[in-house]
Structures are given as structure tokens and as C-alpha cells.
Design a protein around this motif. Structure first.
Motif, short mmCIF file in Angstrom:
data_model
loop_
_atom_site.label_atom_id
_atom_site.label_comp_id
_atom_site.label_asym_id
_atom_site.label_seq_id
_atom_site.Cartn_x
_atom_site.Cartn_y
_atom_site.Cartn_z
N PRO A 49 0.82 -1.23 0.00
CA PRO A 49 0.00 0.00 0.00
C PRO A 49 0.84 1.26 0.00
O PRO A 49 1.94 1.29 0.55
CB PRO A 49 -0.77 -0.10 1.31
N GLU A 50 0.28 2.28 -0.61
CA GLU A 50 0.87 3.61 -0.50
C GLU A 50 0.25 4.25 0.75
O GLU A 50 -0.98 4.29 0.86
CB GLU A 50 0.50 4.40 -1.76
N PRO A 51 1.06 4.72 1.68
CA PRO A 51 0.47 5.24 2.92
C PRO A 51 -0.10 6.65 2.76
O PRO A 51 0.31 7.59 3.44
CB PRO A 51 1.65 5.21 3.91
N LEU A 103 -6.97 2.00 4.32
CA LEU A 103 -7.29 0.90 3.41
C LEU A 103 -8.80 0.76 3.27
O LEU A 103 -9.56 0.99 4.20
CB LEU A 103 -6.71 -0.41 3.95
N HIS A 104 -9.25 0.35 2.06
CA HIS A 104 -10.67 0.16 1.83
C HIS A 104 -10.96 -1.30 1.47
O HIS A 104 -10.05 -2.13 1.42
CB HIS A 104 -11.19 1.15 0.79
N ILE A 105 -12.22 -1.57 1.18
CA ILE A 105 -12.64 -2.95 0.93
C ILE A 105 -11.92 -3.55 -0.28
O ILE A 105 -11.67 -4.76 -0.32
CB ILE A 105 -14.19 -2.99 0.79
N GLY A 106 -11.53 -2.70 -1.23
CA GLY A 106 -10.76 -3.21 -2.37
C GLY A 106 -9.39 -3.71 -1.93
O GLY A 106 -8.91 -4.75 -2.39
N HIS A 107 -8.79 -2.98 -0.99
CA HIS A 107 -7.51 -3.45 -0.45
C HIS A 107 -7.69 -4.77 0.30
O HIS A 107 -6.80 -5.62 0.27
CB HIS A 107 -6.90 -2.41 0.49
N CYS A 158 -1.02 -7.69 -8.74
CA CYS A 158 -1.49 -6.31 -8.78
C CYS A 158 -2.76 -6.23 -9.60
O CYS A 158 -3.18 -7.21 -10.21
CB CYS A 158 -0.41 -5.40 -9.34
N THR A 159 -3.36 -5.06 -9.60
CA THR A 159 -4.63 -4.92 -10.30
C THR A 159 -4.40 -4.63 -11.78
O THR A 159 -3.31 -4.25 -12.21
CB THR A 159 -5.50 -3.86 -9.62
N LEU A 160 -5.47 -4.84 -12.56
CA LEU A 160 -5.34 -4.88 -14.02
C LEU A 160 -4.78 -3.63 -14.68
O LEU A 160 -4.21 -3.71 -15.76
CB LEU A 160 -6.72 -5.17 -14.64
N SER A 169 -8.53 -8.40 -11.44
CA SER A 169 -9.40 -7.22 -11.54
C SER A 169 -9.67 -6.59 -10.18
O SER A 169 -9.74 -7.27 -9.15
CB SER A 169 -10.71 -7.57 -12.23
N ARG A 170 -9.81 -5.29 -10.20
CA ARG A 170 -10.13 -4.52 -9.00
C ARG A 170 -11.54 -4.82 -8.55
O ARG A 170 -12.44 -4.98 -9.36
CB ARG A 170 -10.14 -3.02 -9.32
N LEU A 171 -11.73 -4.81 -7.27
CA LEU A 171 -13.08 -4.88 -6.74
C LEU A 171 -13.76 -3.52 -6.84
O LEU A 171 -13.17 -2.50 -6.46
CB LEU A 171 -13.03 -5.30 -5.27
N GLU A 172 -14.95 -3.52 -7.38
CA GLU A 172 -15.80 -2.32 -7.34
C GLU A 172 -17.05 -2.71 -6.57
O GLU A 172 -17.70 -3.69 -6.91
CB GLU A 172 -16.23 -1.87 -8.75
N SER A 208 -11.64 4.36 -4.09
CA SER A 208 -10.50 5.13 -4.54
C SER A 208 -10.06 5.96 -3.36
O SER A 208 -10.85 6.70 -2.78
CB SER A 208 -10.90 6.03 -5.70
N LYS A 209 -8.80 5.79 -2.98
CA LYS A 209 -8.32 6.51 -1.79
C LYS A 209 -8.42 8.02 -1.98
O LYS A 209 -8.73 8.74 -1.05
CB LYS A 209 -6.87 6.12 -1.50
N ARG A 210 -8.16 8.45 -3.20
CA ARG A 210 -8.19 9.88 -3.45
C ARG A 210 -9.59 10.44 -3.19
O ARG A 210 -9.76 11.45 -2.52
CB ARG A 210 -7.77 10.16 -4.90
P1 ATP Z 1 -6.43 3.73 -4.71
O1 ATP Z 1 -6.85 4.05 -6.11
O2 ATP Z 1 -7.55 3.41 -3.80
O3 ATP Z 1 -5.46 4.69 -4.13
P2 ATP Z 1 -4.16 2.13 -5.16
O4 ATP Z 1 -3.99 0.97 -6.04
O5 ATP Z 1 -3.47 3.37 -5.58
O6 ATP Z 1 -5.69 2.34 -4.89
P3 ATP Z 1 -2.41 1.19 -3.14
O7 ATP Z 1 -2.24 1.64 -1.77
O8 ATP Z 1 -1.30 1.39 -4.11
O9 ATP Z 1 -3.73 1.86 -3.68
O10 ATP Z 1 -2.88 -0.33 -3.17
C1 ATP Z 1 -2.18 -1.38 -2.56
C2 ATP Z 1 -2.58 -2.66 -3.22
O11 ATP Z 1 -3.98 -2.86 -3.16
C3 ATP Z 1 -2.20 -2.65 -4.68
O12 ATP Z 1 -1.59 -3.89 -5.00
C4 ATP Z 1 -3.50 -2.48 -5.40
O13 ATP Z 1 -3.49 -3.09 -6.65
C5 ATP Z 1 -4.50 -3.15 -4.44
N1 ATP Z 1 -5.83 -2.55 -4.60
C6 ATP Z 1 -6.15 -1.24 -4.50
N2 ATP Z 1 -7.45 -1.05 -4.78
C7 ATP Z 1 -7.97 -2.27 -5.07
C8 ATP Z 1 -9.27 -2.74 -5.44
N3 ATP Z 1 -10.31 -1.91 -5.57
N4 ATP Z 1 -9.44 -4.07 -5.65
C9 ATP Z 1 -8.40 -4.91 -5.50
N5 ATP Z 1 -7.15 -4.54 -5.16
C10 ATP Z 1 -6.93 -3.23 -4.94
#
Ligand code: ATP
Ligand code: MG
Length: 555
Positions: free
Chosen positions: A29-31, A35-39, A226-228, A256-259, A266-268
Motif C-alpha cells: 500500500p501507498e500510505p 485501506l478500503h474494501i478493495g484493499h 497487482c490490479t489490471l 481485476s479490481r473490486l468495485e 479510490s483513496k483519493r
Molecule cells: P487507490 O486508487 O484506492 O489509491 P491504489 O492501487 O493506488 O488504490 P495502493 O495503496 O497502491 O492503492 O494499493 C495497494 C494494493 O492494493 C495494490 O496492489 C493495489 O493493486 C491493491 N488494490 C487497491 N485497490 C484495489 C481494489 N479496488 N481491488 C483490488 N485490489 C486493490
């Protein structure tokens, strides 16, 4: 904890099974937010594979963008991963731990004539890059000598240039159909930032694509999942590792990313909700963050179950909220003790019940699980029931209390409503009822009592605030490009409803933050860390039934 027996197989497991080499993964993760449900999906995948294959999973903070990152986020991320039930291999790592090594790798690239210092401005670089349909143009600085590049790069490090004055670029191919290969930047200058790990040691920072693959190689990661959106970066990932003398070459695999519908991942955008005060904080129970879901009353097991159910594929992973809700409902249906709570209190006076009498009624904590034991519920002359459970004018199918009608009080007696007391405005303030002493826990032969309602004893009940949540957005895909405006235009104004005058049964006096309960007939609730002068605050985690299926309430 997950095991290979109950983990459904997927294409990444198939690849691992064919390769027959050890499994070392990382969660990177980028700090720059919570973290969200996708993470959670990525965490369950990376840590879950390491567990199932007796490997290890590193926690690595991808901290190459220091101006957006901070220590609060680092702590929150560690807390969330741990709470989900996972343990990382070794100490937490930081991409910044490798800054010196990365610098040396960049020097190696220059020496191999595979990188150069470029003085084009950002705007010129964009023009030179070309487009999807048009090839790029070589930078006029592309043919600087190795010695000149080594000297310039050393001076970049030494702080001799200003932000944006130059960058270090990989020398790959400006005609490559894949734009990521058109001499991407690998170092940029950033003066005046104080990095949370390295302080002011550096005035230039490596770019993500360069940092990530090399950090993976340094840590001997075998599978870099990693995601797509990184699929198009894979050729660059491989180019760095093929060009440099690295200890190993991890395999990047995309999924694929979870939506999740009616929310955003999206963290942003989530940080925008926090910064603009749309929600109280990152752990607001309406947020799809792990901290928010936790505060809402989700359990680690329910989130892991969710990630197992949604699976891992390369196709779109657009999931309905009801899937997440059914995971927590199943967990809490099995494990949450039952309690009674009255959300919209209406006083009931049992006119034939002794004024000074209180009975201690024993009630099961779980209707199917005897091992969960019993608790004592006080019963007395004055009670509260829910306003919704009484109607002056009721249709025939209304099974609850009406004037002259009978209803069973859950775990206690059958009562009959004799009279309604109203205030000057005509608002019902109290019901006068009589109880039948022969009906404690049984209904006499031949007697039909259709409804069962919950209640609390007025003298013993504890006042509480109860927060009811709904989806945060009114659109399934609030950040879809097809919508007008932006996601903030689609906030649900009713995402939080606060009920401040509720009563919960006396046994809840000892409830602790994060304890889970089923309030009978009302849903699943958890204790919030907020307290109002000792008054308990509960969050409704989820309703009893699938509220998304729009099941009409009876009556
Ligand atoms: P965001 O767009 O929310 O900032 P990110 O990919 O930039 O997401 P990171 O902190 O870099 O955020 O993510 C850490 C890991 O979590 C990465 O390997 C990323 O691919 C994965 N990840 C982030 N969002 C999702 C998601 N929606 N579904 C699945 N994996 C995810
Ligand atoms: Mg990222």
C-alpha cells in the motif's frame, strides 16, 4: 483462518500450482490514506496465498510520493491488516529502505547506456511522448554520453538542480506502441519535502514503476500480484528486471479490481470525503474503509468470507452491496447474542401488575445455540415497546398490538391493550394494558396470539443513541463517467439517521466497544466508541433481512 480446503481455486493458484516454486508475496500500500474494501481483496489474496502455500507475505509501504503520505496512515494500515487476521513476514518494509540500492541500480542503467538525464520541461516531454496512434520523438538529450549522464545524475542527487529542471529517464524506445516504454521517467526532483522515513536525506525520488519491480526483486518476491491497470506496465516491470543485474525476477500477475456498488474504492476520493467533512473521519461507519466497516460492526471473518466469495479473476468485479451484507448477516446470525432494544419508545403501563414488583425473566442468548447461555431480563409494571408495534387503525393483517387486541411480549407475558392515553395535541403518549399471569413462556390451550413484540422494562432500561446507516451514494456507480458532475453530487442525504431516545435492555450495561448483538426484530448492532456522558451509542451494522431486496415490512 483460510485454508486450501475451503479456498476456491482461481487462475493465480493454478499458475502457482504449475510453477512449483515457493510463494513469497507482498502487499504494497501507498500510505496516503486508509485501506478500503478493495484493499481487503488484495490483502486476502496476498496473505491468503502465503498461508496456503506455507510461504510468506511482506507488508511493504510504497512510499515514493512523500508529500501525500504520513505516519498516521502507516499505523492505520498495520492495524487494519492485523485486525483482518494476517501477520506479515518480518518487519514492515518500506520502499524507502531501498533508496540507496535503487540509486545504485539507476547508476547501473546509466553505465549500460540505458538511462539518461533529460532537460525537457514537463510540457515538452508530453508533446515528445506522442499518443496512442502517433509514435513519440526522441528527446534532444537522449544521446548524452554515459559520463555526462553519470555526472548530471550525481548532481541531481546533490541538489544542484531545481524541481522539474531535469529527470532521469530510462532509454527504451520512443516508437514503442506501449506508451509506458517511451523512455519513462525514473527519478524526479522534489526539494523541501520531509519524508516520513528518510527525512531530508533525498531531494529526488524514484518513480513507482522503477521502485516497485526492484523492491520486489530485492525482497525475493516470487509473485507480484497487482490490479489490471498495471497490465500495460508489465513490459516495463520486466524490462527493468531483465536489463539490471537483479537477484531474481518476480512474476507480475494482474487481477481485476473490486468495485462495490453504491460506494467508491479510490483513496483519493475517499480522502476528499474526509477532507470536505462529508463524513466524520476515515473510520466513519458509512465509509467502505476497513476501519469504517469495523466501526460499523463488520467482523474480520465476514470480510474474509466476502473476499472468498467474490473470487479472483481478470474480468470485471462489480459487486452488489447485498453480497457484503449477507456475509456479515450470516456471521452475526450465528454468533451475535440476542438482546432487546426499543428504537422508538412508547410507554406501556400494565394496570394489573404490582407497582413495586420486578420479575427476573430468563431469556436465551441465542434461539438455536444453548451453549451461548441465558441472561436475565427484568420485567415490571411500566415497559417500553416500539411505536411501530401499536396501531390505532390497523389493517387486518397487522399482527401487532391494537386496542382490544393481544400480543405476546417476547420472552414474557401476553398483554392486551385496553386504553390509549394522548396528550393535548392528540399524540399517543402511553398505552394502558393488562397482562395475563398465566402466559409466561406459554400460551394456554385454544388461545391464539398472533404477534410477538420486543420490549424493555422502563425502570431498568438503559438510554442509548442508535445510529442507522444507509448507502452513502444514491447511484450504484457514483464515479461513473456517464454521470453528470462528480461523485459528490450523488451523496445520499439520508445515509445516517440518529435516534437519540432509545432504550436497550439492562444487561447491555456491560457491553464493550465492538461487541456485536442482534436486537431482536431490528437488526445487528455494535457498540460505537462514542459515549455521550456514559450513554451507550450503537451502530446498526445491517438489518435482519436483505433490505436491498426491498422486502416489505408486514403491515
Ligand atoms: P487507490 O486508487 O484506492 O489509491 P491504489 O492501487 O493506488 O488504490 P495502493 O495503496 O497502491 O492503492 O494499493 C495497494 C494494493 O492494493 C495494490 O496492489 C493495489 O493493486 C491493491 N488494490 C487497491 N485497490 C484495489 C481494489 N479496488 N481491488 C483490488 N485490489 C486493490
Ligand atoms: Mg497505487
Amino acid at each position: 483462518m483460510s485454508s486450501s480446503i475451503n479456498t476456491p481455486t482461481h487462475f493465480i493458484r493454478n499458475i502457482i500450482d504449475q510453477n512449483k516454486r515457493g510463494v513469497t508475496t507482498r502487499f504494497p500500500p501507498e500510505p496516503n490514506g486508509y485501506l478500503h474494501i478493495g484493499h481487503a481483496k488484495s490483502i486476502c489474496l496476498n496473505f491468503g496465498l502465503a498461508e496456503d502455500y506455507n510461504g510468506r507475505c511482506h507488508l511493504r509501504f510504497d512510499d515514493t510520493n512523500p508529500h501525500k503520505e504520513n505516519a498516521e496512515f502507516i499505523e492505520a494500515i498495520k492495524r487494519d491488516v492485523t485486525w483482518l487476521g494476517y501477520t506479515w513476514g518480518g518487519e514492515p518494509r518500506f520502499a524507502s529502505d531501498y533508496f540507496e540500492q535503487l540509486y545504485q541500480y539507476a547508476v547501473e542503467l546509466i553505465k549500460k547506456n540505458k538511462a539518461y538525464v533529460c532537460d525537457l520541461s514537463a510540457e515538452e516531454t508530453r508533446v515528445y511522448r506522442g499518443t496512442l496512434t502517433e509514435r513519440g520523438k526522441d528527446s534532444p538529450y537522449r544521446n548524452r554520453s554515459i559520463d555526462e549522464n553519470l555526472d548530471l545524475f550525481a548532481r541531481m542527487r546533490a541538489g544542484k538542480f531545481t524541481d522539474g529542471q531535469c529527470v532521469l529517464r530510462a532509454k527504451i524506445d520512443m516508437a514503442a506502441p506501449n506508451i509506458n516504454l517511451r523512455d519513462p521517467a525514473i527519478y524526479r526532483i522534489r526539494h523541501g519535502v520531509i519524508h516520513h522515513q528518510t527525512g531530508e536525506a533525498w531531494c529526488m525520488y524514484p518513480m513507482y514503476d522503477f521502485t516497485h519491480c526492484l523492491s520486489d526483486a530485492i525482497e525475493a518476491i516470487t509473485y507480484s500480484l497487482c490490479t489490471l491497470e498495471f497490465e500495460d506496465h508489465r513490459p516495463l516491470y520486466d524490462w527493468f528486471l531483465d536489463t539490471l543485474a537483479v537477484p531474481c525476477h518476480p512474476q507480475q500477475i494482474e487481477f481485476s479490481r473490486l468495485e462495490l456498488q453504491y460506494t467508491i474504492t479510490s483513496k483519493r476520493k475517499l480522502s476528499q470525503l474526509v477532507d470536505e467533512g462529508v463524513v466524520a473521519n476515515w473510520d466513519d461507519p458509512r465509509m467502505p474503509t476497513i476501519a469504517g466497516l469495523r466501526r460499523r460492526g463488520f467482523t474480520p471473518a465476514s470480510l474474509r468470507d466476502f473476499c472468498r466469495r467474490i473470487g479472483v479473476t481478470k474480468s470485471e468485479n462489480n459487486v452488489e452491496m447485498s453480497v457484503l451484507e449477507s456475509c456479515i448477516r450470516e456471521d452475526l446470525n450465528d454468533n451475535a447474542p440476542r438482546r432487546m432494544a426499543v428504537l422508538h419508545p412508547l410507554k406501556v403501563v400494565l394496570t394489573n401488575y404490582d407497582e413495586d414488583k420486578t420479575e427476573k425473566i430468563s431469556a436465551a442468548n441465542h434461539p438455536q445455540k444453548e451453549e451461548m447461555g441465558q441472561r436475565t431480563v427484568p420485567f415490571s409494571r411500566e415497559l417500553y415497546i416500539d411505536r411501530e408495534d401499536f396501531r390505532e387503525e390497523a389493517p387486518k393483517k397487522f399482527k401487532r398490538l391494537v386496542i382490544g387486541g393481544e400480543v405476546r411480549l417476547r420472552n414474557a407475558y401476553v398483554i392486551r391493550c385496553d386504553m390509549v392515553v394522548k396528550d393535548a395535541e392528540g399524540e399517543i403518549i402511553e398505552l394502558h394494558c393488562s397482562y395475563d399471569p398465566d402466559t409466561l413462556g406459554k400460551t394456554p390451550e385454544g388461545r391464539k396470539v398472533k404477534g410477538v413484540i420486543h420490549w424493555v422494562s422502563a425502570a431498568d432500561a438503559i438510554p442509548a443513541e442508535i445510529r442507522l446507516y444507509d448507502r452513502l451514494f444514491t447511484q450504484a456507480h457514483p464515479d461513473a463517467n456517464s454521470l453528470e458532475g462528480n461523485f459528490l453530487d450523488y451523496l445520499n442525504p439520508d445515509s445516517l439517521r440518529t435516534l437519540t431516545h432509545c432504550f436497550v435492555e439492562a444487561s447491555l450495561a456491560s457491553a464493550q466497544v465492538e461487541d456485536h448483538f442482534q436486537f431482536e426484530r431490528e437488526g445487528y448492532f455494535t457498540v460505537d466508541p462514542d459515549h455521550h456522558q456514559g450513554q451507550l451509542v450503537f451502530n446498526r451494522t445491517v438489518t435482519l433481512r436483505d433490505s436491498w431486496a426491498k422486502i416489505e415490512k408486514t403491515g
